[in-house]
Design an enzyme around this catalytic site. Structure first.
Site, PDB file in Angstrom:
ATOM      1  N   ASP A  19       2.343  -6.181   2.692  1.00  0.00           N
ATOM      2  CA  ASP A  19       1.113  -5.520   3.151  1.00  0.00           C
ATOM      3  C   ASP A  19       1.474  -4.280   3.975  1.00  0.00           C
ATOM      4  O   ASP A  19       0.718  -3.892   4.871  1.00  0.00           O
ATOM      5  CB  ASP A  19       0.224  -6.470   3.961  1.00  0.00           C
ATOM      6  CG  ASP A  19      -1.221  -5.980   4.036  1.00  0.00           C
ATOM      7  OD1 ASP A  19      -1.564  -4.998   3.347  1.00  0.00           O
ATOM      8  OD2 ASP A  19      -1.999  -6.567   4.804  1.00  0.00           O
ATOM      9  N   ASN A  66      -6.620   0.298  -3.052  1.00  0.00           N
ATOM     10  CA  ASN A  66      -7.662   0.760  -2.110  1.00  0.00           C
ATOM     11  C   ASN A  66      -7.430   2.204  -1.670  1.00  0.00           C
ATOM     12  O   ASN A  66      -7.363   2.511  -0.491  1.00  0.00           O
ATOM     13  CB  ASN A  66      -7.780  -0.184  -0.900  1.00  0.00           C
ATOM     14  CG  ASN A  66      -6.537  -0.232  -0.043  1.00  0.00           C
ATOM     15  OD1 ASN A  66      -5.421  -0.019  -0.534  1.00  0.00           O
ATOM     16  ND2 ASN A  66      -6.695  -0.509   1.233  1.00  0.00           N
ATOM     17  N   HIS A 119      -8.363 -10.397  -0.662  1.00  0.00           N
ATOM     18  CA  HIS A 119      -8.291 -10.208   0.788  1.00  0.00           C
ATOM     19  C   HIS A 119      -9.175 -11.321   1.346  1.00  0.00           C
ATOM     20  O   HIS A 119     -10.397 -11.263   1.233  1.00  0.00           O
ATOM     21  CB  HIS A 119      -8.794  -8.823   1.201  1.00  0.00           C
ATOM     22  CG  HIS A 119      -8.727  -8.626   2.692  1.00  0.00           C
ATOM     23  ND1 HIS A 119      -7.701  -7.971   3.314  1.00  0.00           N
ATOM     24  CD2 HIS A 119      -9.531  -9.073   3.688  1.00  0.00           C
ATOM     25  CE1 HIS A 119      -7.881  -7.999   4.624  1.00  0.00           C
ATOM     26  NE2 HIS A 119      -8.990  -8.666   4.881  1.00  0.00           N
ATOM     27  N   LEU A 123      -5.129  -6.065   9.487  1.00  0.00           N
ATOM     28  CA  LEU A 123      -6.108  -7.052   9.032  1.00  0.00           C
ATOM     29  C   LEU A 123      -5.527  -7.893   7.905  1.00  0.00           C
ATOM     30  O   LEU A 123      -4.986  -7.313   6.960  1.00  0.00           O
ATOM     31  CB  LEU A 123      -7.393  -6.354   8.558  1.00  0.00           C
ATOM     32  CG  LEU A 123      -8.252  -5.784   9.696  1.00  0.00           C
ATOM     33  CD1 LEU A 123      -9.352  -4.911   9.139  1.00  0.00           C
ATOM     34  CD2 LEU A 123      -8.835  -6.903  10.554  1.00  0.00           C
ATOM     35  N   HIS A 183       0.860  -1.188   0.000  1.00  0.00           N
ATOM     36  CA  HIS A 183       0.000   0.000   0.000  1.00  0.00           C
ATOM     37  C   HIS A 183       0.893   1.234   0.000  1.00  0.00           C
ATOM     38  O   HIS A 183       1.663   1.443   0.949  1.00  0.00           O
ATOM     39  CB  HIS A 183      -0.882   0.022   1.251  1.00  0.00           C
ATOM     40  CG  HIS A 183      -1.821  -1.140   1.337  1.00  0.00           C
ATOM     41  ND1 HIS A 183      -3.098  -1.113   0.843  1.00  0.00           N
ATOM     42  CD2 HIS A 183      -1.648  -2.395   1.836  1.00  0.00           C
ATOM     43  CE1 HIS A 183      -3.688  -2.291   1.039  1.00  0.00           C
ATOM     44  NE2 HIS A 183      -2.809  -3.085   1.646  1.00  0.00           N
ATOM     45  N   LEU A 184       0.775   2.022  -1.055  1.00  0.00           N
ATOM     46  CA  LEU A 184       1.604   3.234  -1.141  1.00  0.00           C
ATOM     47  C   LEU A 184       0.816   4.500  -0.828  1.00  0.00           C
ATOM     48  O   LEU A 184       1.400   5.576  -0.716  1.00  0.00           O
ATOM     49  CB  LEU A 184       2.203   3.370  -2.545  1.00  0.00           C
ATOM     50  CG  LEU A 184       3.400   2.485  -2.881  1.00  0.00           C
ATOM     51  CD1 LEU A 184       3.821   2.701  -4.321  1.00  0.00           C
ATOM     52  CD2 LEU A 184       4.570   2.756  -1.936  1.00  0.00           C
ATOM     53  N   ARG A 185      -0.533   4.374  -0.738  1.00  0.00           N
ATOM     54  CA  ARG A 185      -1.397   5.562  -0.559  1.00  0.00           C
ATOM     55  C   ARG A 185      -1.219   6.511  -1.738  1.00  0.00           C
ATOM     56  O   ARG A 185      -0.652   6.173  -2.751  1.00  0.00           O
ATOM     57  CB  ARG A 185      -1.107   6.282   0.777  1.00  0.00           C
ATOM     58  CG  ARG A 185      -1.061   5.380   1.981  1.00  0.00           C
ATOM     59  CD  ARG A 185      -2.339   4.600   2.188  1.00  0.00           C
ATOM     60  NE  ARG A 185      -2.317   3.849   3.447  1.00  0.00           N
ATOM     61  CZ  ARG A 185      -2.958   2.715   3.622  1.00  0.00           C
ATOM     62  NH1 ARG A 185      -3.659   2.164   2.648  1.00  0.00           N
ATOM     63  NH2 ARG A 185      -2.918   2.112   4.784  1.00  0.00           N
ATOM     64  N   HIS A 201      -0.375   4.418   8.018  1.00  0.00           N
ATOM     65  CA  HIS A 201      -1.431   5.327   8.495  1.00  0.00           C
ATOM     66  C   HIS A 201      -0.738   6.310   9.433  1.00  0.00           C
ATOM     67  O   HIS A 201       0.147   5.912  10.205  1.00  0.00           O
ATOM     68  CB  HIS A 201      -2.489   4.574   9.307  1.00  0.00           C
ATOM     69  CG  HIS A 201      -3.346   3.639   8.505  1.00  0.00           C
ATOM     70  ND1 HIS A 201      -4.453   4.057   7.800  1.00  0.00           N
ATOM     71  CD2 HIS A 201      -3.256   2.309   8.302  1.00  0.00           C
ATOM     72  CE1 HIS A 201      -5.018   3.017   7.194  1.00  0.00           C
ATOM     73  NE2 HIS A 201      -4.300   1.939   7.478  1.00  0.00           N
TER      74      HIS A 201
HETATM   75  O1  DOR Z   1      -3.923  -4.031   7.862  1.00  0.00           O
HETATM   76  C1  DOR Z   1      -4.332  -3.755   6.752  1.00  0.00           C
HETATM   77  N1  DOR Z   1      -4.191  -2.523   6.220  1.00  0.00           N
HETATM   78  N2  DOR Z   1      -4.949  -4.708   6.045  1.00  0.00           N
HETATM   79  C2  DOR Z   1      -5.550  -4.440   4.877  1.00  0.00           C
HETATM   80  O2  DOR Z   1      -6.158  -5.344   4.330  1.00  0.00           O
HETATM   81  C3  DOR Z   1      -5.581  -3.069   4.333  1.00  0.00           C
HETATM   82  C4  DOR Z   1      -4.485  -2.271   4.856  1.00  0.00           C
HETATM   83  C5  DOR Z   1      -4.655  -0.780   4.603  1.00  0.00           C
HETATM   84  O3  DOR Z   1      -4.942  -0.399   3.466  1.00  0.00           O
HETATM   85  O4  DOR Z   1      -4.482  -0.004   5.539  1.00  0.00           O
HETATM   86 ZN    ZN Z   2      -3.186  -5.051   2.014  1.00  0.00          ZN
END
Ligand code: DOR
Ligand code: ZN
Length: 346
Positions: free
Chosen positions: A247, A41, A136, A219, A15-17, A251
């Site tokens: 993963d 996402n 997922h 998650l 996830h790079l945002r 945040h």
């Molecule tokens: O811990 C997680 N963070 N699990 C995920 O499936 C999504 C990810 C996120 O995008 O923050």
């Molecule tokens: Zn993920």
């Protein structure tokens, strides 16, 4: 053993945002990995090839000119994804997979798939193109215990999809339980699974050590110690079904340390070192290179990288915090001492 040398790995789940946060983290992945499968996402999600192309351009612009890192883009499946978009993606040279987020399963999954039946036409289109489906793998529903979500996902979703689309490449991202390990191992090569460094290094106790510790909340959540050990055995045991996918999911600190903290662990700062730490615990580096650098390209039918990465046994301390677009990001293992360090690239 004080030195390790492996083919430069790829991160098959990252996830790079987006801007401005992406600019703070992308260099960490680019330093360690040749390529990464970039999760879609965002908010709003990356649903079309045009959106994936534009996102890829933003990532490339954030990298130094000489940087060779390749972001491999993905599409976010919804109930309304069209067959045409999938055909376009499979013919493109920048979209490499489509991701199934069961709606409500995790961060920014609200626009995800509410019932797998809604994407059956799309899966039918993906199969002849050998276009990988990323999942997922957690069932949703308040009645399902958090420790049963992978099992219910297998029973309700994965197993039916596997029998209806037997030659569709499916990658289960971030497995967390032995039930998932056994299921994946029992299947043919069309099913693979990635394993994160955090699921190899912590169990659920880490979330509750000395009060609630939100930086260990992700998650799927980390499970029991015996479950961590089963994952470690799967990762280090030499099965080609399993490979690295961090993963890494940044945040901002305030979003983690809040009444309803976000799920996600930031491991990209030192992902290779964290995996080395895990294999050290397993006491066996025999299959380290295959797990990190060979099994993933084989699954995606992509060439193996030619560069190498060297690690040395050097103690160093992970920083407490990192800059994150004017905010703070707490990396996995913040303030803790690691035993391995990436030293050179050649
Ligand atoms: O811990 C997680 N963070 N699990 C995920 O499936 C999504 C990810 C996120 O995008 O923050
Ligand atoms: Zn993920």
């Amino acid at each position: 053993m004080n030195r390790l040398s492996i083919i430069k790995p790829d991160d098959w789940h990252l996830h790079l945002r987006d801007s401005p946060y992406m600019e703070s983290v992308v260099a960490d992945s680019a330093r360690q990995f040749s390529r990464a499968i970039v999760m879609p996402n965002l908010n709003p999600p990356v649903r079309s090839c045009d959106e994936a192309y534009a996102y890829r351009q933003r990532i490339l612009s954030a990298l130094a000119d000489e940087c060779q890192f390749q972001p491999l883009m993905t599409l976010y499946l919804t109930d309304n994804t069209s067959r045409e978009e999938i055909v376009k993606a499979s013919k493109s040279d920048f979209v490499f997979a489509a991701k199934l987020y069961p709606a409500g399963a995790t961060t920014n999954s609200d626009a995800g798939v509410t019932d797998v039946a809604n994407i059956y036409a799309v899966l039918e289109t993906m199969q002849p193109h050998s276009f990988p489906l990323l999942v997922h793998g957690e069932a949703t529903g308040e009645e399902i215990d958090v420790f049963d979500r992978e099992k219910v996902f297998i029973d309700r979703t994965l197993n039916p999809v596997r029998s209806d689309f037997p030659v569709l490449p499916i990658l289960w991202e971030a497995i967390s339980m032995p039930y998932a390990v056994d299921y994946v191992e029992s299947q043919d090569d069309w099913l693979g699974a990635t394993i994160t460094p955090h699921h190899l290094l912590i169990n659920r106790n880490a979330m509750f050590a000395g009060g609630f510790h939100p930086h260990h909340y992700c998650l799927p959540v980390a499970k029991r110690e015996e479950h961590r050990l089963a994952l470690l055995k799967a990762a280090s045991g030499g099965s080609t079904h399993f490979f690295a996918g961090t993963d890494s999911a940044p945040h901002a600190r305030h979003a983690k340390e809040s009444a309803c903290g976000c799920a996600g662990i930031y491991s990209a700062l030192c992902a290779i070192e964290l995996y080395a730490e895990a294999f050290e615990l397993a006491g066996d580096f025999t299959h380290f290179e295959a797990f990190m650098s060979l099994n993933g390209p084989a699954f995606y039918q992509l060439p193996v990288n030619s560069m190498r990465v060297n690690l040395e046994r050097i103690e160093w301390t992970v920083p407490d915090t990192l800059p994150f677009a004017g905010e703070e990001l707490v990396p996995f293992k913040a303030g803790e001492v690691l035993q391995w360090k990436v030293v050179t690239d050649d």
